[in-house]
Design a protein around this motif. Structure first.
Motif, mmCIF file in Angstrom:
data_model
loop_
_atom_site.group_PDB
_atom_site.id
_atom_site.type_symbol
_atom_site.label_atom_id
_atom_site.label_comp_id
_atom_site.label_asym_id
_atom_site.label_seq_id
_atom_site.Cartn_x
_atom_site.Cartn_y
_atom_site.Cartn_z
ATOM 1 N N UNK A 74 0.845 -1.218 0.107
ATOM 2 C CA UNK A 74 0.149 0.005 -0.009
ATOM 3 C C UNK A 74 0.990 1.412 0.045
ATOM 4 N N UNK A 75 0.553 2.215 -0.833
ATOM 5 C CA UNK A 75 1.053 3.482 -0.759
ATOM 6 C C UNK A 75 1.071 4.130 0.711
ATOM 7 N N UNK A 76 -0.301 4.007 0.919
ATOM 8 C CA UNK A 76 -0.775 4.664 2.417
ATOM 9 C C UNK A 76 -1.687 3.671 3.068
ATOM 10 N N UNK A 79 -6.625 4.066 4.473
ATOM 11 C CA UNK A 79 -6.940 5.125 3.474
ATOM 12 C C UNK A 79 -8.340 5.690 3.668
ATOM 13 N N UNK A 80 -8.756 7.047 3.904
ATOM 14 C CA UNK A 80 -9.993 7.408 4.214
ATOM 15 C C UNK A 80 -10.747 8.107 2.940
ATOM 16 N N UNK A 81 -12.005 8.390 3.139
ATOM 17 C CA UNK A 81 -12.639 9.132 2.146
ATOM 18 C C UNK A 81 -11.947 10.564 1.937
ATOM 19 N N UNK A 172 -15.044 5.164 4.383
ATOM 20 C CA UNK A 172 -15.059 4.024 3.470
ATOM 21 C C UNK A 172 -15.741 2.939 4.326
ATOM 22 N N UNK A 173 -16.750 2.444 3.721
ATOM 23 C CA UNK A 173 -17.507 1.113 4.285
ATOM 24 C C UNK A 173 -16.655 -0.031 4.413
ATOM 25 N N UNK A 193 -13.448 -2.386 -4.509
ATOM 26 C CA UNK A 193 -12.665 -3.388 -3.916
ATOM 27 C C UNK A 193 -11.465 -3.253 -3.972
ATOM 28 N N UNK A 194 -10.837 -2.437 -4.877
ATOM 29 C CA UNK A 194 -9.256 -2.079 -4.816
ATOM 30 C C UNK A 194 -9.004 -1.592 -3.534
ATOM 31 N N UNK A 195 -9.771 -0.702 -2.882
ATOM 32 C CA UNK A 195 -9.593 -0.074 -1.738
ATOM 33 C C UNK A 195 -9.823 -1.112 -0.241
ATOM 34 N N UNK A 196 -10.065 -2.548 -0.797
ATOM 35 C CA UNK A 196 -10.139 -3.518 0.414
ATOM 36 C C UNK A 196 -11.628 -3.717 0.913
#
Length: 226
Positions: A74-76, A79-81, A172-173, A193-196
């Motif tokens: 992960x770059x970060x 991650x948040x909205x 993010x849900x 999906x890419x954000x988990x």
């Protein structure tokens, strides 16, 4: 009462092109927009924000680089909205400024408010602080579209959203159900999906993206499940 050669209702891509082209031909043109910002869905909630959101998600999640650095890359982390939306807001502001400058450069009058026909050539435009009447020889209706949803669905902007409110979600849900396997639904499903986020797609049709080649769709579904 102000009179124009042409009035355009809606400042999305179609409305912009119509207004600018008429102005270039020497016509007196006004464009009416009910939203706070010009640009329509394309600039404010649709195409440009979704593509900026996608690029932010791909970068921060490290999704593209995972083939090199592994699936845990992960770059970060966390991650948040807010991380994703901040870039979207910057791009939207820049695009809105470009459109307003284009209107000014071509001497197109921008009128904020909701337009209502009084006759074939007369409009009443109502905003929060004013109500005016204007006339025109020609009126172009370029109001675009809105997201369709079941009438019984309660769109609260938090747990239940349409594509127009996705970027307004506070966080993010962990899980998400996308109703509709069209272009927009598949795009947001793949982004989250890419954000988990655990994503489920529900569609009443026999297949997804039926206008595409079947083998391409099968390959897309395979990779999305993977």
């Amino acid at each position: 009462m102000p009179h124009y050669d042409m009035i355009v209702i809606g400042s999305g891509p179609s409305g912009q092109r119509a207004a600018v082209q008429a102005a270039k031909l020497g016509k007196a043109v006004a464009i009416c927009e009910r939203r706070e910002l010009v640009g329509g869905v394309c600039v404010n909630t649709g195409t440009i924000p979704s593509k900026t959101f996608r690029e932010g998600a791909l970068y921060l999640s490290g999704f593209i680089q995972r083939g090199i650095y592994g699936q845990s890359y992960f770059v970060k982390e966390n991650i948040t909205m807010a991380d994703l939306v901040s870039r979207c807001n910057m791009v939207i502001e820049r695009e809105v400024d470009i459109i307003r400058h284009q209107m000014q450069r071509n001497q197109v009058v921008v009128i904020d408010g909701m337009a209502r026909f009084l006759s074939d050539q007369e409009l009443e435009i109502t905003s929060e602080n004013s109500r005016i009447q204007i006339t025109a020889d020609n009126i172009v209706i370029a109001v675009g579209t809105e997201s369709a949803h079941p009438t019984e669905a309660h769109i609260d902007g938090r747990k239940v959203v349409t594509a127009d409110e996705v970027l307004d979600m506070p966080e993010l849900p962990r899980t998400m159900t996308v109703v509709g396997g069209g272009v927009v639904g598949m795009e947001y499903a793949s982004i989250f999906a890419a954000l988990g986020v655990e994503v489920t797609i529900v569609d009443a049709r026999k297949g997804l993206l039926e206008f595409l080649d079947g083998e391409m769709v099968d390959s897309l579904i395979y990779h999305m499940r993977d």
